[in-house]
Motif scaffolding. Structure first.
Motif, PDB file in Angstrom:
ATOM      1  N   TYR A  17       0.811  -1.214   0.000  1.00 34.50           N
ATOM      2  CA  TYR A  17       0.000   0.000   0.000  1.00 34.50           C
ATOM      3  C   TYR A  17       0.848   1.270   0.000  1.00 34.50           C
ATOM      4  CZ  TYR A  17      -4.073  -2.920   0.850  1.00 34.50           C
ATOM      5  OH  TYR A  17      -5.067  -3.859   0.728  1.00 34.50           O
ATOM      6  N   GLY A  18       2.077   1.191   0.507  1.00 33.72           N
ATOM      7  CA  GLY A  18       2.963   2.340   0.472  1.00 33.72           C
ATOM      8  C   GLY A  18       2.617   3.442   1.451  1.00 33.72           C
ATOM      9  N   VAL A  19       2.067   3.115   2.613  1.00 28.27           N
ATOM     10  CA  VAL A  19       1.742   4.136   3.614  1.00 28.27           C
ATOM     11  C   VAL A  19       2.435   3.875   4.949  1.00 28.27           C
ATOM     12  CG1 VAL A  19      -0.484   4.672   2.560  1.00 28.27           C
ATOM     13  CG2 VAL A  19      -0.344   2.904   4.321  1.00 28.27           C
ATOM     14  N   GLY A  20       2.970   2.666   5.146  1.00 29.13           N
ATOM     15  CA  GLY A  20       3.555   2.308   6.432  1.00 29.13           C
ATOM     16  C   GLY A  20       4.734   3.160   6.827  1.00 29.13           C
ATOM     17  N   LEU A  21       5.708   3.332   5.927  1.00 31.33           N
ATOM     18  CA  LEU A  21       6.904   4.094   6.266  1.00 31.33           C
ATOM     19  C   LEU A  21       6.626   5.591   6.447  1.00 31.33           C
ATOM     20  CD1 LEU A  21       9.658   2.325   4.135  1.00 31.33           C
ATOM     21  CD2 LEU A  21       9.324   2.249   6.606  1.00 31.33           C
ATOM     22  N   PRO A  22       5.811   6.220   5.596  1.00 34.08           N
ATOM     23  CA  PRO A  22       5.476   7.635   5.857  1.00 34.08           C
ATOM     24  C   PRO A  22       4.814   7.827   7.226  1.00 34.08           C
ATOM     25  CG  PRO A  22       4.869   7.065   3.621  1.00 34.08           C
ATOM     26  CD  PRO A  22       5.256   5.780   4.301  1.00 34.08           C
ATOM     27  N   LEU A  23       3.918   6.913   7.603  1.00 32.22           N
ATOM     28  CA  LEU A  23       3.264   7.018   8.904  1.00 32.22           C
ATOM     29  C   LEU A  23       4.252   6.755  10.036  1.00 32.22           C
ATOM     30  CD1 LEU A  23      -0.205   5.308   8.309  1.00 32.22           C
ATOM     31  CD2 LEU A  23       0.323   7.743   8.450  1.00 32.22           C
ATOM     32  N   ALA A  24       5.167   5.799   9.840  1.00 33.13           N
ATOM     33  CA  ALA A  24       6.182   5.520  10.855  1.00 33.13           C
ATOM     34  C   ALA A  24       7.047   6.751  11.101  1.00 33.13           C
ATOM     35  CB  ALA A  24       7.053   4.343  10.419  1.00 33.13           C
ATOM     36  N   LYS A  25       7.380   7.459  10.041  1.00 32.75           N
ATOM     37  CA  LYS A  25       8.179   8.685  10.176  1.00 32.75           C
ATOM     38  C   LYS A  25       7.420   9.747  10.970  1.00 32.75           C
ATOM     39  CE  LYS A  25      11.091  11.716   7.337  1.00 32.75           C
ATOM     40  NZ  LYS A  25      12.393  11.115   7.657  1.00 32.75           N
ATOM     41  N   LEU A  26       6.110   9.844  10.733  1.00 27.73           N
ATOM     42  CA  LEU A  26       5.291  10.795  11.484  1.00 27.73           C
ATOM     43  C   LEU A  26       5.243  10.438  12.964  1.00 27.73           C
ATOM     44  CD1 LEU A  26       2.106  11.615   9.355  1.00 27.73           C
ATOM     45  CD2 LEU A  26       4.029  13.111   9.901  1.00 27.73           C
ATOM     46  N   TYR A  27       5.099   9.155  13.260  1.00 23.75           N
ATOM     47  CA  TYR A  27       5.084   8.724  14.658  1.00 23.75           C
ATOM     48  C   TYR A  27       6.398   9.081  15.341  1.00 23.75           C
ATOM     49  CZ  TYR A  27       0.719   6.045  14.618  1.00 23.75           C
ATOM     50  OH  TYR A  27      -0.615   5.680  14.590  1.00 23.75           O
ATOM     51  N   CYS A  28       7.510   8.884  14.646  1.00 27.53           N
ATOM     52  CA  CYS A  28       8.815   9.232  15.226  1.00 27.53           C
ATOM     53  C   CYS A  28       8.889  10.724  15.541  1.00 27.53           C
ATOM     54  CB  CYS A  28       9.949   8.838  14.271  1.00 27.53           C
ATOM     55  SG  CYS A  28      10.267   7.068  14.183  1.00 27.53           S
ATOM     56  N   LYS A  29       8.411  11.546  14.624  1.00 30.54           N
ATOM     57  CA  LYS A  29       8.429  12.991  14.858  1.00 30.54           C
ATOM     58  C   LYS A  29       7.526  13.363  16.030  1.00 30.54           C
ATOM     59  CE  LYS A  29       9.680  14.435  10.177  1.00 30.54           C
ATOM     60  NZ  LYS A  29       9.289  15.197   8.970  1.00 30.54           N
ATOM     61  N   PHE A  30       6.381  12.696  16.120  1.00 36.41           N
ATOM     62  CA  PHE A  30       5.471  12.951  17.237  1.00 36.41           C
ATOM     63  C   PHE A  30       6.127  12.594  18.566  1.00 36.41           C
ATOM     64  CE2 PHE A  30       2.090  11.566  20.157  1.00 36.41           C
ATOM     65  CZ  PHE A  30       1.308  12.703  20.173  1.00 36.41           C
ATOM     66  N   LEU A  31       6.988  11.592  18.550  1.00 34.40           N
ATOM     67  CA  LEU A  31       7.681  11.139  19.760  1.00 34.40           C
ATOM     68  C   LEU A  31       8.998  11.867  19.964  1.00 34.40           C
ATOM     69  CD1 LEU A  31       6.947   7.340  19.281  1.00 34.40           C
ATOM     70  CD2 LEU A  31       6.022   8.788  21.097  1.00 34.40           C
ATOM     71  N   GLY A  32       9.174  12.995  19.293  1.00 34.09           N
ATOM     72  CA  GLY A  32      10.362  13.821  19.497  1.00 34.09           C
ATOM     73  C   GLY A  32      11.601  13.316  18.800  1.00 34.09           C
ATOM     74  N   GLY A  33      11.450  12.519  17.748  1.00 30.21           N
ATOM     75  CA  GLY A  33      12.602  11.954  17.055  1.00 30.21           C
ATOM     76  C   GLY A  33      12.498  12.072  15.556  1.00 30.21           C
ATOM     77  N   ASN A  34      13.031  11.065  14.858  1.00 28.06           N
ATOM     78  CA  ASN A  34      13.009  11.081  13.398  1.00 28.06           C
ATOM     79  C   ASN A  34      13.275   9.675  12.878  1.00 28.06           C
ATOM     80  OD1 ASN A  34      12.747  12.100  10.825  1.00 28.06           O
ATOM     81  ND2 ASN A  34      14.660  13.242  10.836  1.00 28.06           N
ATOM     82  N   LEU A  35      13.080   9.492  11.592  1.00 30.27           N
ATOM     83  CA  LEU A  35      13.331   8.214  10.933  1.00 30.27           C
ATOM     84  C   LEU A  35      14.059   8.493   9.628  1.00 30.27           C
ATOM     85  CD1 LEU A  35      12.890   5.149  10.594  1.00 30.27           C
ATOM     86  CD2 LEU A  35      10.648   5.666   9.602  1.00 30.27           C
ATOM     87  N   THR A  36      15.271   7.952   9.490  1.00 27.02           N
ATOM     88  CA  THR A  36      16.064   8.158   8.281  1.00 27.02           C
ATOM     89  C   THR A  36      16.607   6.817   7.796  1.00 27.02           C
ATOM     90  OG1 THR A  36      18.070   8.598   9.573  1.00 27.02           O
ATOM     91  CG2 THR A  36      16.746  10.507   8.913  1.00 27.02           C
ATOM     92  N   LEU A  37      17.042   6.802   6.545  1.00 31.04           N
ATOM     93  CA  LEU A  37      17.528   5.562   5.954  1.00 31.04           C
ATOM     94  C   LEU A  37      18.711   5.868   5.041  1.00 31.04           C
ATOM     95  CD1 LEU A  37      15.263   2.754   4.600  1.00 31.04           C
ATOM     96  CD2 LEU A  37      17.212   3.519   3.267  1.00 31.04           C
ATOM     97  N   ASN A  38      19.756   5.056   5.153  1.00 30.23           N
ATOM     98  CA  ASN A  38      20.942   5.215   4.311  1.00 30.23           C
ATOM     99  C   ASN A  38      21.454   3.846   3.883  1.00 30.23           C
ATOM    100  OD1 ASN A  38      21.771   8.217   4.289  1.00 30.23           O
ATOM    101  ND2 ASN A  38      21.361   7.828   6.458  1.00 30.23           N
ATOM    102  N   VAL A  39      22.243   3.830   2.807  1.00 31.87           N
ATOM    103  CA  VAL A  39      22.833   2.603   2.301  1.00 31.87           C
ATOM    104  C   VAL A  39      24.353   2.731   2.336  1.00 31.87           C
ATOM    105  CG1 VAL A  39      23.007   1.011   0.351  1.00 31.87           C
ATOM    106  CG2 VAL A  39      20.848   2.195   0.797  1.00 31.87           C
TER     107      VAL A  39
END
Length: 325
Positions: A285-307
Motif C-alpha cells: 500500500y505504500g503508507v507504512g513508512l510515511p506514517l512511521a516517520k510521522l510517529y517518530c516525529k510525534f515522539l520527538g525523534g526522526n526516521l532516516t535511511l541510508n545505504v
C-alpha cells in the motif's frame, strides 16, 4: 500529559480534562479546515479529501454541542461518549481515505506525488495521532475513576529493549506466515534504557521497519537469509535504534520510499504448504513508512535511511521525554 495523569483522580480533574478538550479540539479542527481550503481545487475536490473536510466540520459541531460541561457530571459522561465517536469516525475516515486516494489519483502521477498532497496527508495524520492521544488519556482517566484502574494510560515509561523484542517477535511471525522464511534478528546495546512514550506508537514504528527489512532480506536471500542487526544506543536526550540489513536497497530509492503510496515490494507466489495471499497483505500500500516517520516525529525523534556498502541502515530516533507530551 504524563504529569497531569499522575495527580490524584477526582471528578473535578476529569471535568477539567473534558473542558480542555471541548475548547482545544475545535481550534485544531478549524486549522485543518483552513488548510484544506488552501489546497488546489484538483486536490480539494477529491472525494476522500472532501469526506475528511466534512468529518472536521462534524467534530467541531459535536464539541460545540457540549459547551455546558460544568453543569453536571452527566454532561461530562455524555461528552466522553461523543469523544469516542469522534475517534471511531476519524479512524474509519482515514482508513477509507488511504485506500481510496491511490485509486482516485491513479490517473495523475504528478498530482499523487505533489508536495501539496504529501503535506496534506502528513498534517492530517499528525492531527489524528495527537488528537487520539489526548482523547485516549481522557478516556483512561475517566475509566480509572469510574471503574477502577482497568485502562492503561497511553503515555508511560517503557524499556526500549522490551519493545524491540516484542516487535521482533510480531514482525517475524507475520513475515514467516507470508513468505515462508524469516531472517534471525540480533539485538545489542542499551536494552534497559527507558523513555517516556506511547508504547503502541513505538511498536508500530518498529514492526513496520522490521517487516520491510525482513521482506527485503528474503527477496534477495530466499534460502539462507543473513541476520538482521539491531543496535540500541542510550544518548543524553534520545534513544537510537539502528536496524542493519542486507536487503539490497537501491540507494536511489532511499528518499522515495517515504513517499505516500510508493512501494518496492515484490509479489510472491504461494508454496504448497502456505499461502502468502491469506489474510492481510504484508506490503504494497505504500503508507507504512510515511506514517512511521510521522510517529517518530510525534515522539520527538526522526526516521532516516541510508545505504552503506550494500547494507541498509535504518536509523530510528525517539526522544526520551516525548517532546509532544
Amino acid at each position: 500529559l504524563y504529569s497531569f495523569a499522575q495527580s490524584p483522580l477526582s471528578e473535578k480533574k476529569i471535568s477539567t480534562s473534558a473542558k480542555f478538550l471541548q475548547q482545544e479540539l475545535p481550534v485544531r479542527f478549524h486549522q485543518k479546515l483552513q488548510h484544506i481550503d488552501q489546497l488546489k481545487q484538483r486536490v480539494r475536490s477529491v472525494p476522500s479529501v472532501a469526506k475528511m473536510y466534512q468529518q472536521y466540520q462534524r467534530s467541531i459541531q459535536i464539541c460545540e454541542e457540549h459547551n455546558d460541561l460544568q453543569k453536571s457530571w452527566e454532561k461530562v459522561t455524555s461528552f466522553n461518549a461523543a469523544l469516542q465517536s469522534i475517534i471511531r469516525s476519524y479512524n474509519q475516515c482515514s482508513e477509507i481515505m488511504l485506500k481510496n486516494l491511490r485509486c482516485e489519483l491513479n490517473t495523475d502521477d504528478e498530482q499523487r506525488e505533489s508536495s501539496e498532497l504529501r503535506n496534506f496527508l502528513d498534517e492530517t495524520f499528525y492531527t489524528l495521532i495527537s488528537t487520539r492521544i489526548l482523547i485516549e488519556q481522557h478516556q483512561s482517566l475517566y475509566d480509572s475513576l469510574m471503574y477502577g484502574n482497568i485502562t492503561k494510560h497511553p503515555v508511560e515509561r517503557s524499556k526500549i529493549g522490551e519493545l524491540v523484542e516484542f516487535a521482533c517477535t510480531e514482525a517475524s511471525a507475520i513475515v514467516l506466515e507470508k513468505l515462508g522464511n524469516v531472517p534471525n534478528v540480533n539485538v545489542t546495546g542499551d536494552t534497559l534504557a527507558k523513555l517516556l512514550c506511547v508504547p503502541s506508537h513505538i511498536l508500530f514504528v518498529l514492526i513496520e521497519i522490521l517487516k520491510n527489512s525482513m521482506r527485503a532480506v528474503i527477496d534477495n536471500h530466499v534460502w539462507d537469509p543473513p541476520e538482521i542487526d539491531i543496535c540500541i544506543t542510550d544518548e543524553k536526550n534520545r534513544i537510537s535504534v539502528i536496524v542493519k540489513d542486507k536487503g539490497g536497497l537501491d540507494p536511489l530509492m532511499k528518499d522515495k520510499i517515504f513517499d505516500y503510496f510508493f512501494s518496492s515490494a515484490q509479489q510472491h507466489q504461494p508454496t504448497y504448504t502456505y499461502s502468502g495471499l491469506f489474510g492481510a497483505p504484508l506490503t504494497g500500500y505504500g503508507v507504512g513508512l510515511p506514517l512511521a516517520k510521522l510517529y517518530c516525529k510525534f515522539l520527538g525523534g526522526n526516521l532516516t535511511l541510508n545505504v552503506h556498502d550494500g547494507e541498509t541502515h535504518t536509523s530510528i530516533i525517539f526522544g526520551k521525554e516525548g517532546s509532544t507530551f
